[in-house]
Design a protein around this motif. Structure first.
Motif, PDB file in Angstrom:
ATOM      1  N   THR A 180      12.761  18.800   0.069  1.00 27.57           N
ATOM      2  CA  THR A 180      13.476  18.030  -0.949  1.00 27.57           C
ATOM      3  C   THR A 180      14.661  18.811  -1.493  1.00 27.57           C
ATOM      4  OG1 THR A 180      11.385  17.008  -1.599  1.00 27.57           O
ATOM      5  CG2 THR A 180      13.224  16.749  -3.104  1.00 27.57           C
ATOM      6  N   GLU A 181      14.490  20.117  -1.654  1.00 29.22           N
ATOM      7  CA  GLU A 181      15.575  20.971  -2.157  1.00 29.22           C
ATOM      8  C   GLU A 181      16.750  20.980  -1.188  1.00 29.22           C
ATOM      9  OE1 GLU A 181      17.422  22.996  -4.976  1.00 29.22           O
ATOM     10  OE2 GLU A 181      15.301  22.487  -5.194  1.00 29.22           O
ATOM     11  N   VAL A 182      16.465  20.983   0.108  1.00 32.01           N
ATOM     12  CA  VAL A 182      17.522  20.937   1.122  1.00 32.01           C
ATOM     13  C   VAL A 182      18.295  19.624   1.020  1.00 32.01           C
ATOM     14  CG1 VAL A 182      17.995  20.813   3.607  1.00 32.01           C
ATOM     15  CG2 VAL A 182      16.385  22.503   2.730  1.00 32.01           C
ATOM     16  N   LEU A 183      17.564  18.517   0.852  1.00 30.64           N
ATOM     17  CA  LEU A 183      18.215  17.211   0.736  1.00 30.64           C
ATOM     18  C   LEU A 183      19.076  17.130  -0.525  1.00 30.64           C
ATOM     19  CD1 LEU A 183      15.214  14.980   1.845  1.00 30.64           C
ATOM     20  CD2 LEU A 183      17.354  15.277   3.087  1.00 30.64           C
ATOM     21  N   ILE A 184      18.577  17.688  -1.620  1.00 28.29           N
ATOM     22  CA  ILE A 184      19.357  17.694  -2.857  1.00 28.29           C
ATOM     23  C   ILE A 184      20.637  18.505  -2.681  1.00 28.29           C
ATOM     24  CG2 ILE A 184      19.373  18.534  -5.252  1.00 28.29           C
ATOM     25  CD1 ILE A 184      16.384  17.888  -5.372  1.00 28.29           C
ATOM     26  N   LYS A 185      20.510  19.661  -2.028  1.00 26.64           N
ATOM     27  CA  LYS A 185      21.665  20.526  -1.780  1.00 26.64           C
ATOM     28  C   LYS A 185      22.667  19.827  -0.867  1.00 26.64           C
ATOM     29  CE  LYS A 185      23.179  24.806  -2.541  1.00 26.64           C
ATOM     30  NZ  LYS A 185      23.395  25.333  -3.918  1.00 26.64           N
ATOM     31  N   ALA A 186      22.167  19.153   0.166  1.00 28.57           N
ATOM     32  CA  ALA A 186      23.051  18.431   1.092  1.00 28.57           C
ATOM     33  C   ALA A 186      23.750  17.269   0.394  1.00 28.57           C
ATOM     34  CB  ALA A 186      22.252  17.929   2.287  1.00 28.57           C
TER      35      ALA A 186
END
Length: 246
Positions: A180-186
Motif C-alpha cells: 500500500t505504501e508503494v501505491l501511495i508513493k506512486a
C-alpha cells in the motif's frame, strides 16, 4: 443470641439480593421487549416507506443510498436473501446481484492490463456503459454495496484507499502495508515509482525487491526501461486516469 441474629441477618440479606436480582431480570426483560417492539414498528414503517418510494429507490442512486442506511440502522439487509419482502416488492436484491455480476465481468475484462486493481469511479463508468443508457442509474455507493457482497467469494474482492482514490482489488492477493505504501508513493508521482524513491522510505534493497516482485508478478506494476530517467520505472496502470477508457 448473637449467633441467631447473625444468621437471621445473612438470611435477610440473601433474600434481599434475590429480590434485587428478580427485579433486575424483570427490568431487562421489559426493556428488551420494548426494544423489540420498537424495532418491529420501525421495520413496518420502513416497509411502508419502501412501498411508497419504490420508484425512487430503484431509479435514484442517492435515494437508494439513504434507504440502505435506514435499513442498516435496524439490522435489515435487503440483500440477505433473494426471497421475501425486499426482493419480491422492490427487486432490490436482484438489482445488486445483477450489478455484482457486471462488476466481475468488468474486473475480469481489464485484469490483464491493470493486474486486478481498478479505481472505483473507473469501474462504475465501465459498468454504466455496459448497462446502457436505458438502465437505471448507478452510483459508486451501489458498486461498493455489491462488492461487499462479493466478499463471500473470498479475499478476491476488496476496496482500499490510496489518498483520495478508492481502489477495487479483484485478485486473491493479500496486500500488506508495504504494498500500500508503494501505491501511495506512486500516486504522488503520476502513477510511477523507482527503487531509489522507495529507498528514501528507509527500506533496504531486499525489502524493496520483495515488495516490487509481488506487484510485478501479479501484473499490478509494469517495468519501463525506456524512460528518460536513468533508473528503471515501475508503472501502476490502476493509478492512471485514462488507462481504462474504451
Amino acid at each position: 443470641m448473637r449467633r441467631g441474629v447473625g444468621i437471621q441477618a445473612i438470611h435477610k440479606q440473601s433474600q434481599h439480593q434475590k429480590q434485587l436480582q428478580n427485579i433486575s431480570e424483570q427490568l431487562s426483560t421489559d426493556q428488551l421487549k420494548k426494544v423489540n417492539e420498537q424495532l418491529i414498528t420501525f421495520k413496518n414503517n420502513l416497509e411502508e416507506f419502501a412501498l411508497k418510494h419504490k420508484k425512487d429507490i430503484i431509479k435514484n442512486p442517492e435515494f437508494r443510498k439513504h434507504f440502505q442506511d435506514m435499513c442498516s440502522t435496524i439490522g435489515v439487509d435487503p440483500l440477505a436473501s433473494n426471497k421475501g419482502f425486499w426482493s419480491q416488492v422492490l427487486g432490490v436484491g436482484d438489482f445488486y446481484y445483477q450489478l455484482a455480476v457486471q462488476i466481475i465481468e468488468v474486473c475480469l475484462k481489464y485484469r490483464s492490463t491493470n493486474g486486478g486493481l481498478i479505481e472505483l469511479t473507473t469501474l462504475t463508468e465501465h459498468i454504466r456503459k455496459m448497462r446502457g443508457k436505458s438502465a437505471n442509474e448507478i452510483s459508486n455507493d451501489d458498486v461498493e454495496v455489491s462488492i461487499s457482497k462479493l466478499k463471500v467469494l473470498g479475499n478476491g474482492y476488496n476496496i482500499f484507499k490510496i489518498d483520495s482514490k478508492k481502489i477495487v482489488q479483484s485478485v486473491p492477493v493479500e496486500l500488506n502495508k508495504d504494498h500500500t505504501e508503494v501505491l501511495i508513493k506512486a500516486q504522488s508521482h503520476n502513477g510511477s515509482i523507482t527503487a531509489a524513491q522507495l529507498a528514501k522510505l528507509g527500506w533496504n534493497e531486499q525489502r524493496i525487491n520483495n515488495v516490487l516482485d509481488v506487484l510485478l508478478t501479479e501484473g499490478m506494476a509494469w517495468i519501463d526501461d525506456q524512460a528518460d530517467t536513468k533508473e528503471r520505472l515501475y508503472w501502476f496502470p490502476s493509478l492512471w486516469s485514462n488507462t481504462f477508457e474504451s
